[in-house]
Design an enzyme around this catalytic site. Sequence first.
Site, PDB file in Angstrom:
ATOM      1  N   GLY A 263      -1.733   3.479 -15.899  1.00  0.00           N
ATOM      2  CA  GLY A 263      -2.590   2.305 -15.904  1.00  0.00           C
ATOM      3  C   GLY A 263      -1.947   0.978 -16.219  1.00  0.00           C
ATOM      4  O   GLY A 263      -2.588  -0.063 -16.088  1.00  0.00           O
ATOM      5  N   PRO A 301       2.682   6.779 -15.447  1.00  0.00           N
ATOM      6  CA  PRO A 301       2.671   5.521 -14.706  1.00  0.00           C
ATOM      7  C   PRO A 301       2.779   5.769 -13.203  1.00  0.00           C
ATOM      8  O   PRO A 301       3.476   6.689 -12.769  1.00  0.00           O
ATOM      9  CB  PRO A 301       3.926   4.801 -15.212  1.00  0.00           C
ATOM     10  N   ARG A 303       1.583   2.824 -10.465  1.00  0.00           N
ATOM     11  CA  ARG A 303       1.767   1.462  -9.947  1.00  0.00           C
ATOM     12  C   ARG A 303       2.978   0.740 -10.546  1.00  0.00           C
ATOM     13  O   ARG A 303       3.723   0.077  -9.829  1.00  0.00           O
ATOM     14  CB  ARG A 303       0.505   0.663 -10.281  1.00  0.00           C
ATOM     15  N   ARG A 339      -6.095  -2.625  -0.273  1.00  0.00           N
ATOM     16  CA  ARG A 339      -6.348  -3.165  -1.620  1.00  0.00           C
ATOM     17  C   ARG A 339      -7.076  -4.507  -1.641  1.00  0.00           C
ATOM     18  O   ARG A 339      -7.957  -4.702  -2.472  1.00  0.00           O
ATOM     19  CB  ARG A 339      -5.047  -3.254  -2.424  1.00  0.00           C
ATOM     20  N   TYR A 343     -10.379  -3.800  -3.748  1.00  0.00           N
ATOM     21  CA  TYR A 343     -10.330  -4.194  -5.159  1.00  0.00           C
ATOM     22  C   TYR A 343     -10.274  -5.707  -5.351  1.00  0.00           C
ATOM     23  O   TYR A 343      -9.919  -6.166  -6.440  1.00  0.00           O
ATOM     24  CB  TYR A 343      -9.072  -3.606  -5.823  1.00  0.00           C
ATOM     25  N   CYS A 372     -11.811  -4.279  13.412  1.00  0.00           N
ATOM     26  CA  CYS A 372     -13.120  -4.897  13.636  1.00  0.00           C
ATOM     27  C   CYS A 372     -13.993  -4.818  12.390  1.00  0.00           C
ATOM     28  O   CYS A 372     -14.974  -4.074  12.336  1.00  0.00           O
ATOM     29  CB  CYS A 372     -13.807  -4.220  14.808  1.00  0.00           C
TER      30      CYS A 372
HETATM   31  C1  PLP Z   1      -4.411   7.003 -11.064  1.00  0.00           C
HETATM   32  C2  PLP Z   1      -4.003   7.712 -12.289  1.00  0.00           C
HETATM   33  C3  PLP Z   1      -2.791   7.384 -12.930  1.00  0.00           C
HETATM   34  C4  PLP Z   1      -1.882   6.276 -12.458  1.00  0.00           C
HETATM   35  O1  PLP Z   1      -2.417   5.008 -12.641  1.00  0.00           O
HETATM   36  P1  PLP Z   1      -1.481   3.726 -12.413  1.00  0.00           P
HETATM   37  O2  PLP Z   1      -2.393   2.593 -12.630  1.00  0.00           O
HETATM   38  O3  PLP Z   1      -0.970   3.789 -11.026  1.00  0.00           O
HETATM   39  O4  PLP Z   1      -0.391   3.778 -13.423  1.00  0.00           O
HETATM   40  C5  PLP Z   1      -2.419   8.137 -14.026  1.00  0.00           C
HETATM   41  N1  PLP Z   1      -3.208   9.139 -14.492  1.00  0.00           N
HETATM   42  C6  PLP Z   1      -4.377   9.473 -13.919  1.00  0.00           C
HETATM   43  C7  PLP Z   1      -5.169  10.576 -14.472  1.00  0.00           C
HETATM   44  C8  PLP Z   1      -4.814   8.760 -12.802  1.00  0.00           C
HETATM   45  O5  PLP Z   1      -5.978   9.080 -12.241  1.00  0.00           O
END
Ligand code: PLP
Length: 442
Positions: A263, A301, A303, A339, A343, A372
């Site tokens: 996250g 991690p 992203r 994205r 988002y 489209c």
């Molecule tokens: C999506 C997810 C992640 C990765 O999240 P990032 O924002 O890409 O770091 C890690 N753990 C779980 C359980 C997820 O669903």
Amino acid sequence: MSRHSEVAGTERPPGFVFHRQSKGLFRRGADLVLHCEDLPLPTLAERYETPLYVYSATAIRQRLLTFQKAFREVPHTICYSVKANSNISILRLLARERCGFDVVSGGELERVLVADRRAAKKTVFSGVGKSADEMTAALKAGILLFNVESESELWALAECATRLRTTARVALRVNPDVAADTHPHISTGLRKHKFGVPISDARELYAKASGARYLKVAGISVHIGSQITELAPFAEAIARVSGLLRVLRADGHRIEYVDSGGGLGIAYQEPGVDFDAMVARYARAVTNPLRGLNVHLLLEPGRAIIGPAGVLLTSIIYRKENDGKRFLVVDAAMNDLIRPVLYSAYHEIVPVVQPVNSTKKMETVDVVGPVCESGDFFARDRELPRTEENDLLAILDAGAYGMSLASNYNTRPRPAEILVQGKSVKVIRRREKVRDLFSAEL
Ligand SMILES: *Cc1c(COP(=O)(O)O)cnc(C)c1O
């Protein structure tokens, strides 16, 4: 606005950097040309066509190393979240650097096993709806840990494990009821979300789990969402987990692992951000509440490792103007990178070739694709240097949740993916052909 290798602070070596390139013998001046490592993107576009996902192997490796360094003082395993970008060559690259994996489906598990069979023992399985088949496959592969999200799933896992006479190591994914400032679709740590079990119910469930012969209570897991750039919610969630951990140990459970999820957000709008310093601060936020508890930390991690290591390269097909509003119609579309509309995500977009000392006019444009749907855009009312038809644009920070969320909407074949290291380049996914898309229908 752009990444000039000559402007201190805005470069992100060694991934994507502008280098000065002479225009040739008989033309005056020079251009700044965006490179991936040592290769100019225009050359790659010519050779592999657009739209094209381009990744820097060095950037991926360095970003993983940044995590490994930041957590070096505690026992830990980085379990890269496969859903961020699940290309097998990228998984293999990470596995070679001692990375583990976080999977959320049987399909992702198979990718990990194909990339490196031995990575199974560093793989955790998350997700709110694991099927019996998926859990059986994961047990056979010998994964490290199941992050279980409900009592029903616990009993389903116990049944699979009993059938195979194989012990399943289990963590409960607890929902800490912590708010994180991110897009509502990727926030997961509140009571109202479908994820995990309420932290207040966890103690009772752990007691039940420990009674099952083929389940081994081994950890606690938490994941509060994605693209979170404040550290307080992470610290808060882990503080709640550490409280639970003390209670569970007092109850006699052997909790070895704390999985703090993924996250950590990236700076889509600020190329100058010091990534190493940010991950170091993140490490302190996560490890402080666990001090003295003697646990093995798992991190997931996605992203933060792969996002800035990839760009989506696209060509301008048409310029058009409707009642004074300007559009650049490019050959990439929402099916390639969803994205922005999914988002409301911001991606920096840069012309791949720019004159040095640009006196070029800026203009306000919408960058849109051929699909489209009005939702098919990469940027709205964006200030960009004036570009022409056939010019190349790079959509930056597209390595995460780009290709892995791509679809074939409008019967558009998905782009090729290439991996660059220094001067060498490897096609890690060939461009799809239209025939590939309907071969399952015939
Ligand atoms: C999506 C997810 C992640 C990765 O999240 P990032 O924002 O890409 O770091 C890690 N753990 C779980 C359980 C997820 O669903």
